[in-house]
Design an enzyme around this catalytic site. Structure first.
Site, PDB file in Angstrom:
ATOM      1  CE  LYS A 138       1.361 -26.332  -1.992  1.00 30.80           C
ATOM      2  NZ  LYS A 138       1.446 -25.598  -0.638  1.00 30.80           N
ATOM      3  CE  LYS A 198      -5.693 -20.931   2.882  1.00 29.14           C
ATOM      4  NZ  LYS A 198      -5.429 -20.270   1.667  1.00 29.14           N
ATOM      5  N   GLY A 227       2.176 -20.643   3.028  1.00 32.33           N
ATOM      6  CA  GLY A 227       1.682 -19.516   3.866  1.00 32.33           C
ATOM      7  C   GLY A 227       0.379 -19.054   3.521  1.00 32.33           C
ATOM      8  CG  ASP A 228      -3.929 -17.638   3.510  1.00 37.01           C
ATOM      9  OD1 ASP A 228      -4.244 -17.735   2.204  1.00 37.01           O
ATOM     10  OD2 ASP A 228      -4.768 -16.554   4.211  1.00 37.01           O
ATOM     11  CB  THR A 247      -0.202 -14.289  -4.721  1.00 34.32           C
ATOM     12  OG1 THR A 247       0.157 -15.590  -3.973  1.00 34.32           O
ATOM     13  CG2 THR A 247      -1.758 -14.196  -4.647  1.00 34.32           C
TER      14      THR A 247
HETATM   15  N1  GLU Z   1      -2.629 -19.172   0.680  1.00 39.20           N
HETATM   16  C1  GLU Z   1      -2.452 -19.260  -0.760  1.00 39.20           C
HETATM   17  C2  GLU Z   1      -3.618 -19.353  -1.511  1.00 39.20           C
HETATM   18  O1  GLU Z   1      -4.725 -18.645  -1.023  1.00 39.20           O
HETATM   19  C3  GLU Z   1      -1.351 -20.221  -1.335  1.00 39.20           C
HETATM   20  C4  GLU Z   1      -1.408 -21.417  -0.835  1.00 39.20           C
HETATM   21  C5  GLU Z   1       0.037 -22.483  -1.159  1.00 39.20           C
HETATM   22  O2  GLU Z   1       0.831 -21.826  -1.774  1.00 39.20           O
HETATM   23  O3  GLU Z   1      -0.470 -23.586  -1.034  1.00 39.20           O
HETATM   24  O4  GLU Z   1      -3.687 -19.803  -2.476  1.00 39.20           O
END
Ligand code: GLU
Length: 452
Positions: A96, A132, A171-172, A216
């Site tokens: 994830k 990732k 997303g990121d 977040t």
């Molecule tokens: N990109 C976000 C993080 O750095 C969320 C990752 C997600 O929701 O899977 O945690």
């Protein structure tokens, strides 16, 4: 019985080997250093963790996929980008972690993010492994049609590696609701399956969770509030500097304001805005989310209370709290020294690894409460896991329920980090607490599941 210093020597050798085996990946080296430097007390205290190969397996991704992403721009020209998915560790659940679309993306960056994600996801306690992905594609200045064609091409390869029980991207930086929509559409078309739990951060009308966009930023503010409570203070009346102006920064500012703090800054790569009256969120959202503009437009339209500082460092602005919410290594030693001089009380990382190791050291030495991203910004991925739970149950929860769960998760992460740090002789050191607590959960699962 091995002593702490013998253990540290073994870990140092391993770090040297990691650098040799993964050349030209400075961000990954940095992330590995940061974790391995703090593990000596737990490895020395619990001999099962010294088992040969355990930490070597932990620093080696289970699978790394690199692929070509060809697409046509609006002029009909063929463009070629590189796509990545690093499936780092699935001992606790399906891989994830988000997808990042940014020109700075390369394998080392994705590996650092994937490595961090293992511990972050473990800290949520929600049964998710770490991974990732992303691409060096730059969505900036691209039309919707170009972004759609890129996402479709990216998913045409990625779909074979992911799945609701295998690997669940989200997303990121550079990947928000729009991109998740195009990616999901292509996945659904190729597989002919409505597999809602294959991606998180979906639109609220088609399987997305309420509060996911906010999670977040909200979570990071809750973590900062918990650190402040440990010092006998709350957020009321505190001045906060926030960097960035994306999703994390916007909802950080929103929660800070709701809890009575005064968030006075935001930034992008062109410079920063300081607004003595506190950032006007409606205006910032209009400029960033509706118009996809730059922060200098905010200062122009806000009037006398705000000014734009081109090319400056947001960390020059005096504040009680600092919440770096832009990108890796954005807060260096000089910035930390300035923050300390200006009396900062807490720094809490909304972005992943935004504070350099030297800066972390300085802040901790000065007695500043420091919340590392893998604990402080875990609210985003935690609500992603709640989105997966809702998808599996074919239901959707109210915003109030998700917010309540998020608050409980952030409190429990804070408590876990705090207590773990204390147990291993580093009271108040959230870096050590987060690394050891995350490590224990993953390592226990890996040991139980054998050498794989
Ligand atoms: N990109 C976000 C993080 O750095 C969320 C990752 C997600 O929701 O899977 O945690």
């Amino acid at each position: 019985m091995t002593t702490r210093s013998e253990t540290q020597t073994t870990l140092d050798h391993l770090l040297t080997e990691i650098e040799h085996r993964n050349p030209a990946q400075p961000e990954f080296h940095q992330a590995a250093h940061e974790v391995l430097e703090t593990l000596a007390p737990v490895v020395a205290a619990r001999p099962e963790y010294a088992e040969p190969g355990l930490i070597e397996r932990l620093v080696e991704p289970e699978r790394q996929v690199i692929f070509r992403v060809p697409w046509q721009d609006d002029q009909g020209r063929v463009r070629v980008n590189r796509g990545f998915r690093v499936e780092f560790n699935s001992a606790l659940g399906p891989y994830k972690g988000g997808l990042r679309f940014h020109p700075s993306v390369n394998l080392g960056v994705i590996k650092f993010l994937g490595f961090e994600q293992i511990f972050k996801n473990a800290l949520t306690g929600l049964g998710i492994g770490g991974g990732k992905g992303g691409s060096d594609f730059d969505p900036h200045g691209r039309s919707d049609a170009e972004v759609m064609r890129f996402c479709q091409s990216f998913m045409t390869e990625l779909y074979r590696h992911i799945g609701e029980h295998t690997d669940v991207p989200a997303g990121d930086i550079g990947v928000g609701g729009r991109e998740i929509g195009y990616l999901f559409g292509q996945y659904r078309r190729i597989t002919n399956r409505w597999e809602a739990g294959v991606l998180t951060g979906k639109g609220r009308g088609w399987g997305g969770s309420l509060i996911r966009p906010e999670a977040t930023g909200y979570g990071n503010v809750l973590f900062a509030a918990a650190m402040m409570r440990e010092r006998g203070e709350d957020l009321e009346g505190q001045t906060a500097v926030v960097s960035g102006s994306g999703n994390v920064a916007i909802y950080t500012i929103e929660k800070l304001t709701a809890l009575g703090a005064n968030a006075v800054t935001c930034s992008d790569s062109s410079g920063y805005v300081v607004d003595e009256k506190g950032i006007d969120l409606d205006l910032l959202k209009q400029i960033k989310e509706v118009e996809c503009g730059r922060v200098d437009a905010y200062a122009e339209r806000r009037g006398a209370s705000a000014r734009f500082v081109p090319g400056g460092s947001v960390w020059d602005v005096p504040a009680d709290l600092a919440l770096p919410s832009a990108t890796q290594n954005e807060l260096d030693e000089n910035a930390a020294a300035t923050l300390i001089r200006n009396g900062v009380k807490a720094v809490s990382e909304g972005a992943n690894m935004p504070t350099t190791p030297e800066a972390v050291h300085l802040l901790q030495q000065a007695g500043v409460a420091f919340g590392p991203g893998k604990a402080a910004n875990a609210g985003g991925v935690a609500v992603s896991a709640l989105e997966m739970a809702q998808n599996h149950a074919r239901t959707s929860w109210t915003a109030a329920r998700v917010e309540e769960e998020l608050a409980d998760i952030m409190t429990s992460i804070h408590t876990t980090c705090h207590e773990t740090a204390e147990r291993y002789g580093a009271p108040g050191d959230y870096v050590t607490g987060a690394n050891i607590a995350g490590f224990e959960r993953v390592a226990d699962a890996m040991l139980a599941q054998g050498v794989i």
